[in-house]
Design a protein around this motif. Sequence first.
Motif: not given
Length: 280
Positions: A34-52
């Motif tokens: 990810c360009e910015d892990t914190r930024h992408t975590h919002k998206l991943l959280h929204h879709y319940g994605i738990k990938t490292t």
Amino acid sequence: MAGTLFVVATPIGNLGDITYRAVQILNQVNLIACEDTRHTHKLLHHYGIKTTTISYHEHNEQQRTQELLELMRNGSDVALVSDAGTPTVSDPGFRIVQAAGESGIPVIPIPGPSAVITALAVAGLPTDEFLFVGFLPSKAAARQNKLKQLVSVQATLICYEAPHRLAATLKDAASILGDRRAVVARELTKLHEQIKRGQLTELAQHYGAEETPRGEIVVLIDRNPIEPAITSIQSSVSEVVARLETEGMDHRLALKRAARELGLSRAEAYRQMLSERKKD
Ligand code: SAM
């Protein structure tokens, strides 16, 4: 067997703008760069994605490329995402895509939004040919030079722009490209989405008068309404060369600069200048 590099487009605002396939791939890969892990975590959280996740940005691109290549050579699948839209489009990623391709690692696109195409689709300007120039230079002189190179391009011109430079860019574009039709697409797919159409001078005046607009912006400018006549290009090579010579530039350098300003190759500029001299 080597793993795969997936280049995954993510939303440019509205979190709903992601494909089923993108969600599926983000769930199944071993790692998301990810360009910015914190930024992408919002998206991943929204879709319940738990990938490292791991960071991959312009400051660690070179080192991370090697690390990620090694992982993929050893069989890991990696998804590359940026903060918004399509990775590598005015965003980091080109290095790893190139290196993966050269190393025989499969590179698979997972297409989705990109601000440039989203803006073009709603601008109402011709789409048969367009030229995306990324961000124009931030310094006025460099920006004006870049715009001069674009004068004779027969295509819709598209650039990304920062809010605090919008008015200055529109003003420079109006004076260098002429008063063409243009569109400012702001905050696409977001709550305060705005698509403002008008002549360049109107838009320059509008955004110059109000306080700095907020958010993310794409500027689109119609092609030159007049097909450049060959004769006018020919005379302008000599004109530009003469102007630069009066400013103290030597002839060779003036011709090189004139070619750049007019969007011609040096050989073409030289040929046109000679042909014009013959006519005199
Ligand atoms: N990779 C992204 C893409 O595919 O569009 C572009 C990344 S670039 C660093 C960010 C710029 O894209 C912003 O400064 C803005 O000019 C443009 N942009 C991104 N999202 C946008 C949006 N929702 N509305 C308008 N422009 C946007």
